[in-house]
Design a protein around this motif. Structure first.
Motif, PDB file in Angstrom:
ATOM      1  N   VAL A 118      59.325   7.162 -14.224  1.00  0.00           N
ATOM      2  CA  VAL A 118      60.049   6.071 -13.586  1.00  0.00           C
ATOM      3  C   VAL A 118      60.091   6.343 -12.091  1.00  0.00           C
ATOM      4  CG1 VAL A 118      62.282   4.906 -13.405  1.00  0.00           C
ATOM      5  CG2 VAL A 118      61.448   5.639 -15.632  1.00  0.00           C
ATOM      6  N   GLY A 119      59.869   5.301 -11.295  1.00  0.00           N
ATOM      7  CA  GLY A 119      59.927   5.408  -9.849  1.00  0.00           C
ATOM      8  C   GLY A 119      60.736   4.257  -9.281  1.00  0.00           C
ATOM      9  N   LEU A 120      60.837   4.208  -7.965  1.00  0.00           N
ATOM     10  CA  LEU A 120      61.603   3.168  -7.283  1.00  0.00           C
ATOM     11  C   LEU A 120      60.663   2.335  -6.421  1.00  0.00           C
ATOM     12  CD1 LEU A 120      64.382   1.972  -6.491  1.00  0.00           C
ATOM     13  CD2 LEU A 120      64.449   3.668  -4.669  1.00  0.00           C
ATOM     14  N   TYR A 121      60.592   1.033  -6.708  1.00  0.00           N
ATOM     15  CA  TYR A 121      59.781   0.105  -5.902  1.00  0.00           C
ATOM     16  C   TYR A 121      60.513  -0.147  -4.600  1.00  0.00           C
ATOM     17  CZ  TYR A 121      57.619  -4.238  -4.396  1.00  0.00           C
ATOM     18  OH  TYR A 121      56.994  -5.202  -3.664  1.00  0.00           O
ATOM     19  N   MET A 122      59.843   0.049  -3.456  1.00  0.00           N
ATOM     20  CA  MET A 122      60.469  -0.171  -2.152  1.00  0.00           C
ATOM     21  C   MET A 122      60.066  -1.518  -1.544  1.00  0.00           C
ATOM     22  SD  MET A 122      62.419   2.411  -1.690  1.00  0.00           S
ATOM     23  CE  MET A 122      62.805   2.405   0.031  1.00  0.00           C
ATOM     24  N   LYS A 123      58.757  -1.739  -1.393  1.00  0.00           N
ATOM     25  CA  LYS A 123      58.270  -2.979  -0.774  1.00  0.00           C
ATOM     26  C   LYS A 123      56.764  -3.065  -0.941  1.00  0.00           C
ATOM     27  CE  LYS A 123      57.744  -0.794   3.751  1.00  0.00           C
ATOM     28  NZ  LYS A 123      58.079  -0.836   5.145  1.00  0.00           N
ATOM     29  N   ASP A 124      56.220  -4.231  -0.624  1.00  0.00           N
ATOM     30  CA  ASP A 124      54.770  -4.399  -0.616  1.00  0.00           C
ATOM     31  C   ASP A 124      54.191  -3.658   0.582  1.00  0.00           C
ATOM     32  OD1 ASP A 124      54.918  -5.995  -2.850  1.00  0.00           O
ATOM     33  OD2 ASP A 124      54.642  -7.878  -1.766  1.00  0.00           O
ATOM     34  N   SER A 125      52.972  -3.182   0.444  1.00  0.00           N
ATOM     35  CA  SER A 125      52.290  -2.511   1.546  1.00  0.00           C
ATOM     36  C   SER A 125      51.910  -3.541   2.601  1.00  0.00           C
ATOM     37  CB  SER A 125      51.035  -1.810   1.035  1.00  0.00           C
ATOM     38  OG  SER A 125      50.267  -1.325   2.104  1.00  0.00           O
TER      39      SER A 125
ATOM     40  N   GLU B  82      49.542  -3.024   4.735  1.00  0.00           N
ATOM     41  CA  GLU B  82      48.105  -2.882   4.953  1.00  0.00           C
ATOM     42  C   GLU B  82      47.279  -3.677   3.946  1.00  0.00           C
ATOM     43  OE1 GLU B  82      46.846   1.242   5.569  1.00  0.00           O
ATOM     44  OE2 GLU B  82      48.984   1.707   5.742  1.00  0.00           O
ATOM     45  N   ASP B  83      47.749  -3.749   2.708  1.00  0.00           N
ATOM     46  CA  ASP B  83      46.999  -4.414   1.642  1.00  0.00           C
ATOM     47  C   ASP B  83      47.996  -4.946   0.620  1.00  0.00           C
ATOM     48  OD1 ASP B  83      45.468  -5.095  -0.609  1.00  0.00           O
ATOM     49  OD2 ASP B  83      44.032  -3.474  -0.272  1.00  0.00           O
ATOM     50  N   SER B  84      47.998  -6.246   0.393  1.00  0.00           N
ATOM     51  CA  SER B  84      49.001  -6.865  -0.474  1.00  0.00           C
ATOM     52  C   SER B  84      48.842  -6.495  -1.951  1.00  0.00           C
ATOM     53  CB  SER B  84      48.958  -8.388  -0.326  1.00  0.00           C
ATOM     54  OG  SER B  84      47.698  -8.883  -0.718  1.00  0.00           O
ATOM     55  N   SER B  85      47.739  -5.869  -2.328  1.00  0.00           N
ATOM     56  CA  SER B  85      47.573  -5.448  -3.722  1.00  0.00           C
ATOM     57  C   SER B  85      48.176  -4.056  -3.974  1.00  0.00           C
ATOM     58  CB  SER B  85      46.102  -5.478  -4.133  1.00  0.00           C
ATOM     59  OG  SER B  85      45.352  -4.578  -3.353  1.00  0.00           O
ATOM     60  N   PHE B  86      48.778  -3.473  -2.936  1.00  0.00           N
ATOM     61  CA  PHE B  86      49.436  -2.175  -3.046  1.00  0.00           C
ATOM     62  C   PHE B  86      50.906  -2.299  -2.683  1.00  0.00           C
ATOM     63  CE2 PHE B  86      45.053  -1.058  -2.782  1.00  0.00           C
ATOM     64  CZ  PHE B  86      44.920   0.122  -3.503  1.00  0.00           C
ATOM     65  N   CYS B  87      51.709  -1.337  -3.124  1.00  0.00           N
ATOM     66  CA  CYS B  87      53.131  -1.330  -2.787  1.00  0.00           C
ATOM     67  C   CYS B  87      53.583   0.099  -2.487  1.00  0.00           C
ATOM     68  CB  CYS B  87      53.962  -1.928  -3.918  1.00  0.00           C
ATOM     69  SG  CYS B  87      53.860  -1.016  -5.462  1.00  0.00           S
ATOM     70  N   ILE B  88      54.723   0.199  -1.819  1.00  0.00           N
ATOM     71  CA  ILE B  88      55.331   1.483  -1.500  1.00  0.00           C
ATOM     72  C   ILE B  88      56.335   1.793  -2.608  1.00  0.00           C
ATOM     73  CG2 ILE B  88      56.631   2.815   0.211  1.00  0.00           C
ATOM     74  CD1 ILE B  88      53.929   1.692   1.248  1.00  0.00           C
ATOM     75  N   VAL B  89      56.238   2.989  -3.168  1.00  0.00           N
ATOM     76  CA  VAL B  89      57.146   3.421  -4.226  1.00  0.00           C
ATOM     77  C   VAL B  89      57.708   4.799  -3.860  1.00  0.00           C
ATOM     78  CG1 VAL B  89      55.881   2.154  -6.000  1.00  0.00           C
ATOM     79  CG2 VAL B  89      55.360   4.550  -5.620  1.00  0.00           C
ATOM     80  N   VAL B  90      58.867   5.110  -4.418  1.00  0.00           N
ATOM     81  CA  VAL B  90      59.420   6.457  -4.279  1.00  0.00           C
ATOM     82  C   VAL B  90      59.316   7.128  -5.641  1.00  0.00           C
ATOM     83  CG1 VAL B  90      61.484   7.821  -3.822  1.00  0.00           C
ATOM     84  CG2 VAL B  90      60.988   5.820  -2.420  1.00  0.00           C
ATOM     85  N   TYR B  91      58.657   8.269  -5.642  1.00  0.00           N
ATOM     86  CA  TYR B  91      58.512   9.063  -6.854  1.00  0.00           C
ATOM     87  C   TYR B  91      58.696  10.524  -6.477  1.00  0.00           C
ATOM     88  CZ  TYR B  91      56.374  11.632 -10.629  1.00  0.00           C
ATOM     89  OH  TYR B  91      56.149  12.537 -11.636  1.00  0.00           O
ATOM     90  N   ASP B  92      59.516  11.220  -7.225  1.00  0.00           N
ATOM     91  CA  ASP B  92      59.757  12.644  -7.011  1.00  0.00           C
ATOM     92  C   ASP B  92      60.252  12.925  -5.586  1.00  0.00           C
ATOM     93  OD1 ASP B  92      59.900  15.246  -7.954  1.00  0.00           O
ATOM     94  OD2 ASP B  92      57.829  15.730  -7.385  1.00  0.00           O
TER      95      ASP B  92
END
Length: 69
Positions: free
Chosen positions: A27-34, A36-46
């Motif tokens: 399980v991770g935390l979704y932060m926002k869309d990237s 640089e590329d809308s098909s990627f997102c920023i997540v927090v893991y570990d």
């Protein structure tokens, strides 16, 4: 957010200095869309921020979350 097994996490999109492959579902935390590329997102893991491809992650919906009373 659900990170299935074999999900690839990148430190950055341009020149990945660090790559992490999820060995078991996590399980991770979704932060926002990237930006640089809308098909990627920023997540927090570990405790760190990573970039993940959106098609490989699963967002947890409230229907699946347990309620705390």
């Amino acid at each position: 957010m659900w990170l299935p097994q074999k999900t690839v996490l990148l430190k950055t999109l341009r020149t990945p200095q660090a790559i992490k492959i999820i060995e078991k579902p996590e399980v991770g935390l979704y932060m926002k869309d990237s930006e640089e590329d809308s098909s990627f997102c920023i997540v927090v893991y570990d405790g760190r921020e990573w970039v993940a491809n959106k098609k490989h992650i699963k967002l947890l919906r409230r229907d699946y979350a347990s309620e705390i009373n």
